[in-house]
Motif scaffolding. Structure first.
Motif, PDB file in Angstrom:
ATOM      1  N   GLU A   1     -43.414 -46.059 -82.515  1.00  0.00           N
ATOM      2  CA  GLU A   1     -44.407 -46.779 -83.318  1.00  0.00           C
ATOM      3  C   GLU A   1     -43.724 -47.666 -84.351  1.00  0.00           C
TER       4      GLU A   1
ATOM      5  N   ARG B   1     -43.482 -51.294 -76.609  1.00  0.00           N
ATOM      6  CA  ARG B   1     -44.664 -50.741 -75.913  1.00  0.00           C
ATOM      7  C   ARG B   1     -44.256 -49.828 -74.762  1.00  0.00           C
ATOM      8  N   ARG B   2     -43.245 -50.233 -74.016  1.00  0.00           N
ATOM      9  CA  ARG B   2     -42.756 -49.381 -72.919  1.00  0.00           C
ATOM     10  C   ARG B   2     -42.191 -48.076 -73.457  1.00  0.00           C
TER      11      ARG B   2
ATOM     12  N   GLU C   1     -42.692 -55.960 -75.982  1.00  0.00           N
ATOM     13  CA  GLU C   1     -42.768 -55.338 -74.660  1.00  0.00           C
ATOM     14  C   GLU C   1     -41.863 -54.107 -74.594  1.00  0.00           C
TER      15      GLU C   1
ATOM     16  N   GLY D   1     -38.169 -49.629 -69.462  1.00  0.00           N
ATOM     17  CA  GLY D   1     -39.125 -48.637 -69.020  1.00  0.00           C
ATOM     18  C   GLY D   1     -38.478 -47.375 -68.515  1.00  0.00           C
ATOM     19  N   GLU D   2     -39.233 -46.651 -67.700  1.00  0.00           N
ATOM     20  CA  GLU D   2     -38.817 -45.325 -67.264  1.00  0.00           C
ATOM     21  C   GLU D   2     -38.032 -45.360 -65.959  1.00  0.00           C
TER      22      GLU D   2
ATOM     23  N   LEU E   1     -43.113 -46.645 -76.244  1.00  0.00           N
ATOM     24  CA  LEU E   1     -44.260 -45.890 -76.746  1.00  0.00           C
ATOM     25  C   LEU E   1     -44.987 -45.149 -75.619  1.00  0.00           C
ATOM     26  N   THR E   2     -45.048 -45.726 -74.423  1.00  0.00           N
ATOM     27  CA  THR E   2     -45.726 -45.052 -73.311  1.00  0.00           C
ATOM     28  C   THR E   2     -44.998 -43.765 -72.903  1.00  0.00           C
ATOM     29  N   LEU E   3     -43.724 -43.656 -73.235  1.00  0.00           N
ATOM     30  CA  LEU E   3     -42.939 -42.461 -72.874  1.00  0.00           C
ATOM     31  C   LEU E   3     -42.797 -41.469 -74.022  1.00  0.00           C
TER      32      LEU E   3
ATOM     33  N   THR F   1     -36.387 -39.016 -71.715  1.00  0.00           N
ATOM     34  CA  THR F   1     -37.741 -39.181 -72.243  1.00  0.00           C
ATOM     35  C   THR F   1     -38.168 -38.023 -73.129  1.00  0.00           C
TER      36      THR F   1
ATOM     37  N   ARG G   1     -42.539 -40.297 -80.798  1.00  0.00           N
ATOM     38  CA  ARG G   1     -43.644 -41.237 -81.024  1.00  0.00           C
ATOM     39  C   ARG G   1     -43.457 -42.028 -82.320  1.00  0.00           C
TER      40      ARG G   1
ATOM     41  N   HIS H   1     -43.340 -38.695 -76.966  1.00  0.00           N
ATOM     42  CA  HIS H   1     -43.976 -37.374 -77.077  1.00  0.00           C
ATOM     43  C   HIS H   1     -44.367 -37.112 -78.512  1.00  0.00           C
TER      44      HIS H   1
END
Length: 131
Positions: free
Chosen positions: A96, A124-125, A121, A50-51, A127-129, A87, A92, A131
């Motif tokens: 994806e 997905r993490r 997982e 994650g971030e 993907l949340t970041l 980030t 994107r 652009h």
């Protein structure tokens, strides 16, 4: 008296990605988020995906970190991770594609299912970041 700054060092197998002072950090451990401020007690922990957010003298810095370990010793916070991507560089389309590949992994055995869940997982993490 506690130090007023932390020294954040982010290292991947290839290189040192970041080595600058920071006044506050937030990043994922394998079992949840943690925040670090100057004067923190020593810590060794396993990182999640994650971030990582760092408050630095030049502003907020943000990275996607890909597991690994963290050590807090004195005012030095060492992040050892497989990947650390700013980030702003997370695309994107790449995230994806990673999710698509992770979803296509076999999951028939217990080990395969665990690997598939971990890769989904991670994607997905990421993907949340994106652009």
């Amino acid at each position: 008296m506690a130090d007023k700054q932390l020294q954040l060092v982010i290292v991947t197998p290839e290189r040192t990605v970041f080595d600058e002072p920071a006044s506050a950090l937030r990043f994922p451990l394998f079992d949840g988020q943690i925040g670090i401020l100057p004067g923190r007690a020593p810590l060794v922990g396993r990182l999640g995906y994650g971030e990582l957010k760092a408050t630095t003298p030049s502003g907020e810095k943000s990275f996607f970190i890909d597991g690994g370990f963290v050590q807090v010793k004195g005012s030095v916070v060492s992040i050892l991770t497989a990947r650390a991507i700013p980030t702003a560089e997370v695309k994107r389309s790449d995230a994806e594609e990673a999710l698509k590949k992770a979803s296509a992994l076999p999951g028939t055995t217990e080990q395969q299912a665990a690997t598939k869940a971990r890769e989904i997982e991670r994607a997905r993490r990421l993907l949340t970041l994106a652009h």
